[in-house]
Design a protein around this motif. Structure first.
Motif, mmCIF file in Angstrom:
data_model
loop_
_atom_site.group_PDB
_atom_site.id
_atom_site.type_symbol
_atom_site.label_atom_id
_atom_site.label_comp_id
_atom_site.label_asym_id
_atom_site.label_seq_id
_atom_site.Cartn_x
_atom_site.Cartn_y
_atom_site.Cartn_z
ATOM 1 N N VAL A 1 0.820 -1.208 0.000
ATOM 2 C CA VAL A 1 0.000 0.000 0.000
ATOM 3 C C VAL A 1 0.855 1.260 0.000
ATOM 4 C CG1 VAL A 1 -1.701 1.346 1.285
ATOM 5 C CG2 VAL A 1 -1.968 -1.132 1.095
ATOM 6 N N TYR A 2 1.837 1.341 0.902
ATOM 7 C CA TYR A 2 2.666 2.546 0.980
ATOM 8 C C TYR A 2 3.495 2.765 -0.284
ATOM 9 C CZ TYR A 2 1.543 3.730 5.804
ATOM 10 O OH TYR A 2 0.885 4.120 6.943
ATOM 11 N N PHE B 1 1.201 4.090 -2.844
ATOM 12 C CA PHE B 1 0.810 5.473 -2.542
ATOM 13 C C PHE B 1 1.900 6.462 -2.949
ATOM 14 C CE2 PHE B 1 1.306 8.842 0.725
ATOM 15 C CZ PHE B 1 0.239 9.653 0.347
ATOM 16 N N PHE B 2 3.143 6.199 -2.522
ATOM 17 C CA PHE B 2 4.235 7.118 -2.857
ATOM 18 C C PHE B 2 4.499 7.144 -4.368
ATOM 19 C CE2 PHE B 2 5.437 6.231 1.662
ATOM 20 C CZ PHE B 2 5.222 7.516 2.113
ATOM 21 N N ARG B 3 4.333 6.008 -5.003
ATOM 22 C CA ARG B 3 4.517 5.943 -6.457
ATOM 23 C C ARG B 3 3.453 6.780 -7.166
ATOM 24 N NH1 ARG B 3 2.749 2.476 -10.623
ATOM 25 N NH2 ARG B 3 4.318 2.027 -12.207
ATOM 26 N N ALA B 4 2.220 6.698 -6.699
ATOM 27 C CA ALA B 4 1.139 7.471 -7.302
ATOM 28 C C ALA B 4 1.331 8.966 -7.068
ATOM 29 C CB ALA B 4 -0.206 7.016 -6.745
ATOM 30 N N MET B 5 1.682 9.331 -5.839
ATOM 31 C CA MET B 5 1.815 10.746 -5.503
ATOM 32 C C MET B 5 2.998 11.408 -6.186
ATOM 33 S SD MET B 5 -0.701 11.775 -3.691
ATOM 34 C CE MET B 5 -0.037 13.373 -3.229
ATOM 35 N N ALA C 1 -4.010 13.874 -0.735
ATOM 36 C CA ALA C 1 -3.117 12.744 -0.452
ATOM 37 C C ALA C 1 -3.874 11.628 0.261
ATOM 38 C CB ALA C 1 -1.925 13.205 0.391
ATOM 39 N N GLY C 2 -4.772 12.003 1.165
ATOM 40 C CA GLY C 2 -5.556 11.005 1.884
ATOM 41 C C GLY C 2 -6.454 10.214 0.951
ATOM 42 N N LEU C 3 -7.009 10.874 -0.052
ATOM 43 C CA LEU C 3 -7.851 10.188 -1.034
ATOM 44 C C LEU C 3 -7.038 9.163 -1.822
ATOM 45 C CD1 LEU C 3 -10.455 9.802 -2.664
ATOM 46 C CD2 LEU C 3 -9.725 11.736 -4.111
ATOM 47 N N ILE C 4 -5.837 9.541 -2.232
ATOM 48 C CA ILE C 4 -4.991 8.620 -2.993
ATOM 49 C C ILE C 4 -4.592 7.423 -2.138
ATOM 50 C CG2 ILE C 4 -2.842 8.363 -4.276
ATOM 51 C CD1 ILE C 4 -4.997 10.147 -5.584
ATOM 52 N N TYR C 5 -4.257 7.674 -0.881
ATOM 53 C CA TYR C 5 -3.905 6.565 0.016
ATOM 54 C C TYR C 5 -5.091 5.623 0.196
ATOM 55 C CZ TYR C 5 -2.542 3.877 4.077
ATOM 56 O OH TYR C 5 -2.266 2.826 4.921
ATOM 57 N N TYR C 6 -6.269 6.186 0.362
ATOM 58 C CA TYR C 6 -7.472 5.368 0.537
ATOM 59 C C TYR C 6 -7.691 4.466 -0.673
ATOM 60 C CZ TYR C 6 -12.422 4.159 0.888
ATOM 61 O OH TYR C 6 -13.610 3.475 0.931
ATOM 62 N N CYS C 7 -7.502 4.990 -1.864
ATOM 63 C CA CYS C 7 -7.672 4.193 -3.081
ATOM 64 C C CYS C 7 -6.669 3.033 -3.118
ATOM 65 C CB CYS C 7 -7.494 5.074 -4.319
ATOM 66 S SG CYS C 7 -8.816 6.293 -4.558
ATOM 67 N N CYS C 8 -5.415 3.330 -2.791
ATOM 68 C CA CYS C 8 -4.387 2.282 -2.787
ATOM 69 C C CYS C 8 -4.724 1.196 -1.767
ATOM 70 C CB CYS C 8 -3.011 2.883 -2.475
ATOM 71 S SG CYS C 8 -2.380 4.004 -3.747
ATOM 72 N N HIS C 9 -5.127 1.622 -0.579
ATOM 73 C CA HIS C 9 -5.446 0.668 0.478
ATOM 74 C C HIS C 9 -6.636 -0.204 0.100
ATOM 75 C CE1 HIS C 9 -7.171 -0.796 4.282
ATOM 76 N NE2 HIS C 9 -5.910 -0.827 4.694
#
Length: 255
Positions: A34-35, A38-42, A77-85
């Motif tokens: 997940v992390y 997330f970092f790759r997407a951001m 950023a929280g939205l992107i993390y939520y999608c990854c998770h």
């Protein structure tokens, strides 16, 4: 029968007493992506641009408030993390309610399927530190193919049948605990999966892997796997895959 690979690891078939530790290993192994996802997407230029734009909007709407700018950017950023998770968590839940729901029936009672665990000596005690699974597909089962991952995650399009009977192996649940990585264990687990496919007469081994899993992709390429397709069918909301910028790479190796 257990097979000694060297003095450090033992690879053996799954036994019912492994059930709890295997499920935990599988879940933790998948969610650790997940992390990185997330970092790759951001870090993608499009997402950086959107984050800056949203932060600027917060700054302006807040009357030159840096706090408001930070708040708006954090929300994105929280939205992107939520999608990854949700993508990885959703995959874990699907597998725990399918093949992992009855490991005995799926992997031990079907001769075309196999599940192996890797053990290592940890302070004088034997500890399960890795796993890999193969599900055999015969002829008419081609259309029934579904998701796979950490090793491989997610599933998607169908492959054309072979010139023979169309049988192949589908690898999943390739997981190695962090402290035991870079010690050739992934290579040994892959070798076990390939040997099993040869013994069962499968002509190829297929795996699906999510794009953030760079280490797994490198391992597959080392063994001669080639990418045959790529898609965003993660079986989650399609917008989650788009926002997380996660693709599923389908790779295969002829045996």
């Amino acid at each position: 029968m257990a097979q000694k690979n060297n003095t450090e690891f033992t690879i053996r078939e799954y036994s019912p007493s492994d059930e709890h530790v295997i499920r935990t290993l599988f879940r933790d192994g998948l969610l650790e992506h997940v992390y990185p996802a997330f970092f790759r997407a951001m870090s993608h230029p499009d997402h950086i641009g959107i984050a800056l734009s949203i932060s600027m909007a917060g700054y302006v709407l807040g009357g030159s408030s840096y706090f408001q700018a930070l708040l708006f950017g954090s929300a994105w950023a929280g939205l992107i993390y939520y999608c990854c998770h949700e993508i990885y968590e959703g995959y874990v839940l699907r597998r725990l309610s399918s093949d992992m729901a009855d490991i005995q029936a799926h992997y031990l009672e079907n001769p075309d399927n196999g599940l192996w665990v890797a053990e290592a000596d940890d302070k004088g005690k034997s500890k399960v530190v890795g796993m890999v699974a193969v599900t055999g597909k015969r002829c008419t089962e081609e259309a029934d193919r579904f998701d796979d991952c950490n090793g491989s995650v997610f599933g998607g399009a169908e492959f054309g049948q072979d010139a023979t009977d169309g049988s192949y192996g589908e690898m999943s649940h390739m997981v190695v605990l962090y402290p035991w990585r870079r010690k050739n264990l992934g290579t040994r687990l892959m070798g076990k999966a390939l040997d099993f496919c040869k013994d069962r007469g499968f002509s190829r081994l297929i795996v699906d892997v999510s794009s953030p899993q760079s280490a797994a992709i490198s391992l597959y390429q080392k063994f001669g796997f080639i990418q045959t397709s790529s898609h965003r069918n993660t079986h989650s909301n399609r917008w989650f895959s788009k926002l997380a910028r996660i693709n599923v790479k389908q790779m295969e190796k002829f045996i």
